[in-house]
Scaffold this motif. Sequence first.
Motif, PDB file in Angstrom:
ATOM      1  N   LEU A 107       0.826  -1.210   0.000  1.00  0.00           N
ATOM      2  CA  LEU A 107       0.000   0.000   0.000  1.00  0.00           C
ATOM      3  C   LEU A 107       0.857   1.254   0.000  1.00  0.00           C
ATOM      4  O   LEU A 107       0.552   2.220  -0.728  1.00  0.00           O
ATOM      5  CB  LEU A 107      -0.924  -0.025   1.222  1.00  0.00           C
ATOM      6  CG  LEU A 107      -1.862   1.173   1.384  1.00  0.00           C
ATOM      7  CD1 LEU A 107      -2.804   1.268   0.197  1.00  0.00           C
ATOM      8  CD2 LEU A 107      -2.639   1.066   2.690  1.00  0.00           C
ATOM      9  N   LYS A 108       1.940   1.272   0.781  1.00  0.00           N
ATOM     10  CA  LYS A 108       2.815   2.439   0.798  1.00  0.00           C
ATOM     11  C   LYS A 108       3.464   2.666  -0.564  1.00  0.00           C
ATOM     12  O   LYS A 108       3.629   3.817  -1.001  1.00  0.00           O
ATOM     13  CB  LYS A 108       3.888   2.259   1.870  1.00  0.00           C
ATOM     14  CG  LYS A 108       3.359   2.222   3.299  1.00  0.00           C
ATOM     15  CD  LYS A 108       2.658   3.502   3.686  1.00  0.00           C
ATOM     16  CE  LYS A 108       2.189   3.450   5.130  1.00  0.00           C
ATOM     17  NZ  LYS A 108       1.458   4.681   5.528  1.00  0.00           N
ATOM     18  N   CYS A 109       3.811   1.588  -1.236  1.00  0.00           N
ATOM     19  CA  CYS A 109       4.390   1.723  -2.574  1.00  0.00           C
ATOM     20  C   CYS A 109       3.388   2.357  -3.541  1.00  0.00           C
ATOM     21  O   CYS A 109       3.730   3.284  -4.299  1.00  0.00           O
ATOM     22  CB  CYS A 109       4.842   0.365  -3.088  1.00  0.00           C
ATOM     23  SG  CYS A 109       6.207  -0.378  -2.184  1.00  0.00           S
ATOM     24  N   VAL A 110       2.169   1.870  -3.509  1.00  0.00           N
ATOM     25  CA  VAL A 110       1.156   2.387  -4.442  1.00  0.00           C
ATOM     26  C   VAL A 110       0.835   3.844  -4.128  1.00  0.00           C
ATOM     27  O   VAL A 110       0.695   4.683  -5.035  1.00  0.00           O
ATOM     28  CB  VAL A 110      -0.101   1.501  -4.374  1.00  0.00           C
ATOM     29  CG1 VAL A 110      -1.197   2.081  -5.247  1.00  0.00           C
ATOM     30  CG2 VAL A 110       0.225   0.084  -4.829  1.00  0.00           C
ATOM     31  N   LEU A 111       0.704   4.190  -2.855  1.00  0.00           N
ATOM     32  CA  LEU A 111       0.410   5.574  -2.487  1.00  0.00           C
ATOM     33  C   LEU A 111       1.546   6.498  -2.902  1.00  0.00           C
ATOM     34  O   LEU A 111       1.305   7.636  -3.358  1.00  0.00           O
ATOM     35  CB  LEU A 111       0.167   5.666  -0.984  1.00  0.00           C
ATOM     36  CG  LEU A 111      -1.097   4.986  -0.453  1.00  0.00           C
ATOM     37  CD1 LEU A 111      -1.167   5.095   1.065  1.00  0.00           C
ATOM     38  CD2 LEU A 111      -2.350   5.585  -1.072  1.00  0.00           C
ATOM     39  N   VAL A 152      -5.426  -2.093  -0.895  1.00  0.00           N
ATOM     40  CA  VAL A 152      -4.368  -2.140  -1.916  1.00  0.00           C
ATOM     41  C   VAL A 152      -4.984  -2.212  -3.308  1.00  0.00           C
ATOM     42  O   VAL A 152      -4.538  -1.524  -4.240  1.00  0.00           O
ATOM     43  CB  VAL A 152      -3.438  -3.339  -1.654  1.00  0.00           C
ATOM     44  CG1 VAL A 152      -2.407  -3.475  -2.770  1.00  0.00           C
ATOM     45  CG2 VAL A 152      -2.737  -3.199  -0.313  1.00  0.00           C
ATOM     46  N   ALA A 153      -6.019  -3.034  -3.470  1.00  0.00           N
ATOM     47  CA  ALA A 153      -6.685  -3.129  -4.777  1.00  0.00           C
ATOM     48  C   ALA A 153      -7.309  -1.793  -5.170  1.00  0.00           C
ATOM     49  O   ALA A 153      -7.244  -1.376  -6.334  1.00  0.00           O
ATOM     50  CB  ALA A 153      -7.746  -4.229  -4.726  1.00  0.00           C
ATOM     51  N   MET A 164      -6.153   0.582  -8.389  1.00  0.00           N
ATOM     52  CA  MET A 164      -7.065   1.041  -9.442  1.00  0.00           C
ATOM     53  C   MET A 164      -6.995   2.560  -9.595  1.00  0.00           C
ATOM     54  O   MET A 164      -7.031   3.084 -10.732  1.00  0.00           O
ATOM     55  CB  MET A 164      -8.485   0.596  -9.104  1.00  0.00           C
ATOM     56  CG  MET A 164      -9.529   0.964 -10.150  1.00  0.00           C
ATOM     57  SD  MET A 164      -9.236   0.189 -11.757  1.00  0.00           S
ATOM     58  CE  MET A 164      -9.667  -1.505 -11.365  1.00  0.00           C
ATOM     59  N   LYS A 165      -6.884   3.283  -8.492  1.00  0.00           N
ATOM     60  CA  LYS A 165      -6.734   4.737  -8.583  1.00  0.00           C
ATOM     61  C   LYS A 165      -5.438   5.109  -9.295  1.00  0.00           C
ATOM     62  O   LYS A 165      -5.397   6.077 -10.070  1.00  0.00           O
ATOM     63  CB  LYS A 165      -6.760   5.349  -7.183  1.00  0.00           C
ATOM     64  CG  LYS A 165      -8.121   5.322  -6.511  1.00  0.00           C
ATOM     65  CD  LYS A 165      -8.075   6.015  -5.166  1.00  0.00           C
ATOM     66  CE  LYS A 165      -9.458   6.017  -4.512  1.00  0.00           C
ATOM     67  NZ  LYS A 165      -9.441   6.702  -3.179  1.00  0.00           N
ATOM     68  N   LEU A 166      -4.368   4.356  -9.042  1.00  0.00           N
ATOM     69  CA  LEU A 166      -3.104   4.610  -9.739  1.00  0.00           C
ATOM     70  C   LEU A 166      -3.254   4.412 -11.240  1.00  0.00           C
ATOM     71  O   LEU A 166      -2.740   5.220 -12.041  1.00  0.00           O
ATOM     72  CB  LEU A 166      -2.030   3.679  -9.173  1.00  0.00           C
ATOM     73  CG  LEU A 166      -0.662   3.713  -9.853  1.00  0.00           C
ATOM     74  CD1 LEU A 166      -0.039   5.102  -9.753  1.00  0.00           C
ATOM     75  CD2 LEU A 166       0.274   2.668  -9.243  1.00  0.00           C
ATOM     76  N   LEU A 167      -3.960   3.371 -11.639  1.00  0.00           N
ATOM     77  CA  LEU A 167      -4.169   3.134 -13.072  1.00  0.00           C
ATOM     78  C   LEU A 167      -5.038   4.215 -13.694  1.00  0.00           C
ATOM     79  O   LEU A 167      -4.848   4.572 -14.870  1.00  0.00           O
ATOM     80  CB  LEU A 167      -4.802   1.752 -13.271  1.00  0.00           C
ATOM     81  CG  LEU A 167      -3.872   0.565 -12.975  1.00  0.00           C
ATOM     82  CD1 LEU A 167      -4.653  -0.736 -12.970  1.00  0.00           C
ATOM     83  CD2 LEU A 167      -2.739   0.499 -13.986  1.00  0.00           C
TER      84      LEU A 167
END
Length: 1173
Positions: free
Chosen positions: A373-377, A414-415, A419-422
């Motif tokens: 989660l920290k990576c994605v954020l 995390v999912a 999706m927000k990152l994409l």
Amino acid sequence: MIQDPKTAAASRLTEQSKTSCDRENTSCALQSEDDSGNENKQKNAPQKRRKRAQTTPRSSKSQNPKADRSSGSRAGTSRDKPEDGEAVTLFEVINMGRNAMKAVIDDWIEAYEKERDPSILDLFNFFIQCCGCKGVVTAEMCHSRDGSNVKSKMIEKQDEALGLHVKRVLAFPWILTVTWPLNGDVEYPLVQSGPSGRWFHSELCDFMSVLVAQFQHNVLFDSYLMNSLLVLLSALSASSVRAFRHTCTLAAVKLLSSLVRVALTLSVGIENSRKMCAVQKSKTRQKNSPQIKGLQKKILELEEKRSEVESMMTVIFREVFIKRYCDALPEIRSICMEELGAWMKNYHTLFLNDGYLKYMGWMMHDKSSEVRLKCVLGLQEIYGDPMLFPKLRLFTVRFKDRFISMTLDKDNEVALQSMKLLVIISNKSKGVLSPSEYTQLFLFVYSSQRPLALVAGELLFLRLLNTSSDLQDGTNEEEDHRQQVVIQLKALLDFYQESKLHQHVVYLVDSLWDCCSALLKDWPTITSILLQDLPSCSGLKDTEVTVVVEILVASVRQAAEGPGLVGRSGGRRVASVKEKKTQVEDGTKLTEYFLEVLPKLIKKFLQREDVVALLMKIPQFFLPDYPLAEKDQLLSELLLAMRAASELHCAADILEGAARSYLSLCEDETSWCSIAQTARDAMLQTWVNQLRLLIEDSVKEGTFSSDVEKTEEILVTIKRVRFFFNCHDMSKWSLFEHLFPLMSVHQSGLPSQVLWEVLQCLCYAMLWSLNASSETLTSKEKALAQRLHLRQFCEGSVQCLCHSDDKVRQQAFLGICDVLTAHSYQTNIWDPTCCGPLLYTPSPKLQRVLLTFLCSHIFVKPETHRQRTDADDSEVEKLEDLHKRRNLLAAFCKLIVHGVLEMSLAAEVFMCYVKYYNDFGDIIKETLCRTRQTDKMASTQTLVLSLHQLFLRLKYEQESGGQPHPGVQTFTSIKELARRFAMTFGDLVKFRECVVMIHRSGIDFVFQGFKQTPDSQTPVHLSYLTILSEFSSKLLKPDKKIMLSYLQKHTVEHITNLREECWQPLGQYRMSLLAAAEAEEVLSHTSSDKKPRPSCTRSKLEGKKSSCAATPTDMTEITGHTSQRPRFSPSTPVANMDPFFVSVAPAVRRLHFDTPVLSTNQDAQEETVDVEL
């Protein structure tokens, strides 16, 4: 961590002996706060700061060592301040706020500038205390610069003999030695439970930020402080002790983050100086003017400082981050990745390159969801900056597949963030994701997690539905908007049909509601497209029209009820005030609009059942308190259209939708209830009259005679009446008297479908009659008539239990169970002083029939003789059949729980607990718990009865030697059933009497009427004791003694040799009764009985009186009275009875539990305990 007193005392002696030496040979003992009150006893290391009467806040120190600030916890919930004039250390100031931190850090900087070595040790001690270490820290000067000699002294070891952990750290020119207890790593400030840990985390981060901010202009670049600090943090962050590793890693990465802010400040200064230099050059022609030289010199100094800061950051990254980003502790890995994302975002000139991005990509595969989660954020912040996106192209190509796969992460957050990152990536660059990847992501609009579905809906809207067309000259704005809606609907229809999920329109609408509500709530434009004379003009096919209507109905439901769907979770449970206001406004708009438009839609699509079934649901969402005003004519037209559709079609969806819509319109709270009720009654009266005439013509002299056309007409009319009877009270039309003659005719001539509809209508009639008993039963004659109808319904339904059609049998069984359950509820809540429903008790024949139906149609294996070609259809049919059987079993168990049927009938249900555990285990267990709450003794007797019956059936099967019967279970399964039953007795004190009764009844069952003969050495049912031993663990110790005496009373008259195989069940049961505390006593008692046993046996064979038999007093101890206890005796011999016949009335008489009290005599032993049953 608790300080070792011996070590602390030795350290203090060492300090006092060395205070007169040179400072280079000084050993600085930095004591813990528990012994020194956060005051360093060393002479040359003053830790107290200058007194600040005005600026230093107030504080109160904790008197409890466990609550001391050295452990990182707070003395209270508020920020306590020190008293005016009291000195404050660095560790004490950490929880006093930023202002106090600045004041104390300024004092520390002044002390450092005067004498830096003691101040350095003061700062070192601060980090040791932040780790929760209460041990001893000593420091000595390093005289040798020989690397090999110094490194050999840097050790970390555990001295188990002294119970100490020792670590030596080189912070040149200091060598620090930290000693603390081995068990001191249990809890430290960062991981404290409650809010203390979170507070300390934020306060330590603030301290590092304030520390760097305060000395960035003076001592940051003296090449002494930072070198020592970096060496200390890198060494402690590599420790095997979790407290040091966790705390110092956090301090190190926060130090790097503070240095990033310093570097940014320097960069801004460099940029401003360059601009000023350029301005000066433009103003003067002299290239070497003093102003220009001064600015250039300043630029060089700032660049040198920035380069030095960057080298510091590189050292921290190399010595701390690279070693700790893959640490075994997830919290440390999470800290590293969170800060790495901040470094890339804030100082991208140094950190935003492939050399640093690779760590972010690798850790997206971490096993901890928090790290992922920290990576994605962090990546969201980086990709959200348009200036940084071009630097991420190679990284995006390399890890794009991982981004997409993380949308399926097991952690919902995390999912969602993936999706927000994409979505962010898709907005920045449309060519990054391929069409197939978009298709995969679009399907998340059907996700069970609403937040994830909303983000997927946003992506779907941006990529497919967010189309705009420019207005051309001469075109109508309204027509252009209509064409735009048609284009969007076509795109939405294409996606829906390609996804092949044709029963999830409501989930699709819910996912698009936040971003596409303007389109979904544009009901005038959508209905204008549907009302066109030629649908082809709008480009919609017939199948697409159905989907558009379904989207229309789903949007109406969403606007009226809000985002609450079955199977979708994760959304907010309570709507805000704004959402409630919007919901009321939307309800008013849709009510006003569809009152006028809905009749037109129904009339246009009247011949299409699928479309009409959807349109008939819209009136259910009308606003109840909508002011009708002068729109009575519109409501009348709508009711006429609904009646026309109900009389034209007989599909279940249309009739159910019409019945529910009429129910919503006829509620008393609505403004149109009188008009709707009048129209409904007129329609129902017409159907009832038609049905009465058809029945009179078809039923003559007790037989049903009708042609196919009239039979179909009867079936359609009864079907319409049945759907409305389910929602509306039609008792005033006396449908029971009209329909019951069909139950009396010979069933061979009555179609099964008609009989099934009649059974449902009669069941609804009885349920409505019982529900309205408080209003209709005003005299005894009416109560007698109601009970007569109840008896007639039960008797007629019993005849249908043998019908050839399985659907009819199941409906008859469900009807009986539902009506009897409703009658039981009414009789329980009724006031006995008033006239109410009369008591109706099911006859023994009816109870026996219900139980027989249960055993023959529910507790059976799925049919295997049918040959099905489609495996998927076969699985669906099996699930549907299992669902029906579960409903039947639940209806029967309700009768047991509510006391309608005798509880002994539940024995057949309980004995199938293990055999059908996967199918009905939850229902049977709930029934067991409910019956135990009603009457725990009767429920326990039923358990015993089920075990006895299973054992007798198995015994009969073994003796007969015939083919195995489906109702017979193996001995292992019976024992397993007993073990499961024993597990349900959780509270041993609460169910003490029940467990004792199980053992007594089991012993009586085994030894009843047993007389030892040469041909019959053991009881017939002796093996039952093995099953009974499963309940021994639920006996209390006093009860085990009593049961052991009770067992000995039955066995003392017989010759028992526990070493023989035939007596092994008895030995096993005896051992299960022996408690560990009383094993010695029982063994001594057994050894004392060994000598008289031969004489006892001899006396039996000689016909003499035994000297070791149980006395009458022993009997009194168990039974509580001297009368002989009745024995268990079957109504018929085992050899002559059918073990598979289910008996109802005699089942209660098979066992006699007539002993009300299990007590002890006054002359009994002191260990015995009274037990009330």
